[in-house]
Write a protein that holds these residues in place. Structure first.
Motif, PDB file in Angstrom:
ATOM      1  N   GLU A   1     -26.949  60.918  22.096  1.00 40.65           N
ATOM      2  CA  GLU A   1     -25.909  61.631  21.345  1.00 40.65           C
ATOM      3  C   GLU A   1     -26.324  61.783  19.879  1.00 40.65           C
ATOM      4  O   GLU A   1     -26.189  62.866  19.294  1.00 40.65           O
ATOM      5  CB  GLU A   1     -24.584  60.868  21.433  1.00 40.65           C
ATOM      6  CG  GLU A   1     -23.873  60.960  22.761  1.00 40.65           C
ATOM      7  CD  GLU A   1     -22.985  62.192  22.880  1.00 40.65           C
ATOM      8  OE1 GLU A   1     -23.137  63.132  22.062  1.00 40.65           O
ATOM      9  OE2 GLU A   1     -22.146  62.217  23.797  1.00 40.65           O
TER      10      GLU A   1
ATOM     11  N   THR B   1     -29.204  64.272  19.437  1.00 40.52           N
ATOM     12  CA  THR B   1     -28.711  65.639  19.636  1.00 40.52           C
ATOM     13  C   THR B   1     -27.975  66.132  18.397  1.00 40.52           C
ATOM     14  O   THR B   1     -28.155  67.275  17.949  1.00 40.52           O
ATOM     15  CB  THR B   1     -27.772  65.704  20.855  1.00 40.52           C
ATOM     16  OG1 THR B   1     -28.484  65.279  22.016  1.00 40.52           O
ATOM     17  CG2 THR B   1     -27.263  67.119  21.078  1.00 40.52           C
ATOM     18  N   TYR B   2     -27.160  65.266  17.830  1.00 39.77           N
ATOM     19  CA  TYR B   2     -26.369  65.623  16.646  1.00 39.77           C
ATOM     20  C   TYR B   2     -27.264  65.974  15.455  1.00 39.77           C
ATOM     21  O   TYR B   2     -26.990  66.934  14.723  1.00 39.77           O
ATOM     22  CB  TYR B   2     -25.438  64.465  16.289  1.00 39.77           C
ATOM     23  CG  TYR B   2     -24.641  64.693  15.030  1.00 39.77           C
ATOM     24  CD1 TYR B   2     -23.527  65.539  15.022  1.00 39.77           C
ATOM     25  CD2 TYR B   2     -25.008  64.081  13.822  1.00 39.77           C
ATOM     26  CE1 TYR B   2     -22.802  65.759  13.863  1.00 39.77           C
ATOM     27  CE2 TYR B   2     -24.291  64.292  12.666  1.00 39.77           C
ATOM     28  CZ  TYR B   2     -23.192  65.132  12.690  1.00 39.77           C
ATOM     29  OH  TYR B   2     -22.472  65.358  11.541  1.00 39.77           O
TER      30      TYR B   2
ATOM     31  N   THR C   1     -30.667  70.083  22.851  1.00 39.58           N
ATOM     32  CA  THR C   1     -29.578  70.236  23.823  1.00 39.58           C
ATOM     33  C   THR C   1     -29.507  68.959  24.653  1.00 39.58           C
ATOM     34  O   THR C   1     -30.534  68.397  25.028  1.00 39.58           O
ATOM     35  CB  THR C   1     -29.818  71.424  24.771  1.00 39.58           C
ATOM     36  OG1 THR C   1     -29.984  72.613  24.003  1.00 39.58           O
ATOM     37  CG2 THR C   1     -28.631  71.598  25.722  1.00 39.58           C
TER      38      THR C   1
ATOM     39  N   GLU D   1     -18.519  66.556  18.232  1.00 39.87           N
ATOM     40  CA  GLU D   1     -19.430  67.327  17.380  1.00 39.87           C
ATOM     41  C   GLU D   1     -20.604  67.913  18.167  1.00 39.87           C
ATOM     42  O   GLU D   1     -21.249  68.860  17.701  1.00 39.87           O
ATOM     43  CB  GLU D   1     -19.972  66.439  16.253  1.00 39.87           C
ATOM     44  CG  GLU D   1     -18.935  65.981  15.250  1.00 39.87           C
ATOM     45  CD  GLU D   1     -18.199  64.711  15.699  1.00 39.87           C
ATOM     46  OE1 GLU D   1     -17.491  64.131  14.866  1.00 39.87           O
ATOM     47  OE2 GLU D   1     -18.350  64.314  16.881  1.00 39.87           O
ATOM     48  N   ASN D   2     -20.872  67.350  19.354  1.00 44.34           N
ATOM     49  CA  ASN D   2     -22.001  67.823  20.162  1.00 44.34           C
ATOM     50  C   ASN D   2     -21.571  68.748  21.306  1.00 44.34           C
ATOM     51  O   ASN D   2     -22.418  69.163  22.106  1.00 44.34           O
ATOM     52  CB  ASN D   2     -22.757  66.635  20.766  1.00 44.34           C
ATOM     53  CG  ASN D   2     -23.712  65.987  19.790  1.00 44.34           C
ATOM     54  OD1 ASN D   2     -24.088  66.580  18.786  1.00 44.34           O
ATOM     55  ND2 ASN D   2     -24.096  64.754  20.070  1.00 44.34           N
TER      56      ASN D   2
ATOM     57  N   LYS E   1     -23.513  71.785  22.054  1.00 47.51           N
ATOM     58  CA  LYS E   1     -24.923  71.544  22.367  1.00 47.51           C
ATOM     59  C   LYS E   1     -25.088  70.699  23.627  1.00 47.51           C
ATOM     60  O   LYS E   1     -26.195  70.234  23.909  1.00 47.51           O
ATOM     61  CB  LYS E   1     -25.594  70.824  21.189  1.00 47.51           C
ATOM     62  CG  LYS E   1     -25.498  71.596  19.876  1.00 47.51           C
ATOM     63  CD  LYS E   1     -25.895  70.740  18.692  1.00 47.51           C
ATOM     64  CE  LYS E   1     -27.384  70.467  18.686  1.00 47.51           C
ATOM     65  NZ  LYS E   1     -27.779  69.660  17.507  1.00 47.51           N
ATOM     66  N   THR E   2     -24.008  70.502  24.348  1.00 44.98           N
ATOM     67  CA  THR E   2     -24.029  69.655  25.544  1.00 44.98           C
ATOM     68  C   THR E   2     -23.656  70.466  26.777  1.00 44.98           C
ATOM     69  O   THR E   2     -22.708  71.251  26.752  1.00 44.98           O
ATOM     70  CB  THR E   2     -23.043  68.482  25.403  1.00 44.98           C
ATOM     71  OG1 THR E   2     -23.396  67.697  24.266  1.00 44.98           O
ATOM     72  CG2 THR E   2     -23.053  67.598  26.654  1.00 44.98           C
TER      73      THR E   2
END
Length: 281
Positions: free
Chosen positions: A236, A239-240, A246, A260-261, A264-265
């Motif tokens: 996580e 990714t952030y 992704t 916040e992700n 992108k998840t």
């Protein structure tokens, strides 16, 4: 197949194809989806005598049972190891994973301990089994940092188990301190991290450094909250902090992550076997 599922499949397929790096994080849910289950018929078919004697209900909780003697302990653990490490061949789900990423720069960090990644074709130099491996013994008190292959001994233990006990002459002893031995699993402060473990850790850190701020896919596979600081939270966080990253999360029970992700998840609660077959086609 519903439209949303197909859209997620298509999106996952595209981002994997476009990725420069892929980091896979394997948890217990991945092996369970592959058929390496710790309860139900697989358990009752192989541990009926232990169930009758101790009242065991599954392979996970029985691993914490305080056996009275080493002969009792190793009768159980030998069969546990034989089933999960040696008798279980390469599973299709792990093979599908390998086929999906083999032509990309990839690395595996896994809390699983049954060597399925290596059996499926992943190079040992690209795997970090951070919690240990069923295939090795260590000094129970970690008096030295050498691990010992256990395949031949485990086979003898299983063959010579009678009434849920092994012969005393098969009980393993530490060759250095003469004390008792244990399976190389991270269950207490005595977990042995040998030179291979440290080398794998260095390779993992090198992969993280190389892929930082690159076009990377983090594939989180059946990871729960038993040890979230190993895979789930780091994935996580990475990714952030990487605008090109992704996160692919495969988790039937706990798919939600950082708000916040969200953009992108790509989260999948569906069966992993089906999902990877669809992504591969």
């Amino acid at each position: 197949m519903n439209t949303n599922y197909q859209q997620r499949i298509d999106r996952a397929k595209a981002i994997i194809q476009e990725a420069d790096y892929i980091l896979l994080g394997g948890g217990a849910g991945l092996s369970a989806a592959a058929g390496i289950t710790f309860s139900g018929k697989r358990f009752t078919d192989h541990f009926g005598d232990f169930i009758d004697k101790y009242g065991f209900t599954d392979l996970y909780s029985s691993g914490f049972y305080p056996f009275e003697t080493q002969e009792d302990k190793w009768a159980y653990w030998a069969r546990h190891i034989q089933l999960n490490r040696y008798d279980t061949g390469t599973t299709q789900l792990y093979l599908d994973l390998y086929e999906l990423v083999k032509n990309k720069k990839h690395f595996v960090i896994s809390t699983n301990v049954e060597s399925q990644f290596e059996k499926a074709g992943f190079a040992s130099s690209s795997i970090f089994e951070i919690q240990g491996n069923y295939g090795y013994l260590q000094c129970e008190k970690g008096c030295h940092d050498t691990l010992y292959d256990n395949e031949e001994l485990v086979k003898k233990m299983v063959e010579q188990t009678v009434d849920c006990k092994i012969p005393t002459n098969l009980v393993p002893k530490c060759p250095v301190c003469g004390g008792t031995m244990d399976v190389n699993l991270r269950i207490n402060e005595y977990f042995v991290q040998d030179e291979q473990w440290h080398m794998s850790e260095r390779m993992y850190r090198s992969f993280l450094q190389d892929s930082e701020n690159q076009n990377v896919v983090y594939m989180e596979l059946g990871v729960g909250f038993n040890t979230p600081g190993i895979i789930r939270y780091p994935f996580e966080r990475m990714t952030y902090h990487n605008e090109h990253a992704t996160l692919l999360r495969f988790n039937q029970d706990e798919p939600a992550g950082l708000a916040e992700n969200q953009h992108k998840t790509i989260a999948f609660t569906e069966d992993m076997n089906q999902a990877f077959q669809l992504i591969r086609t």
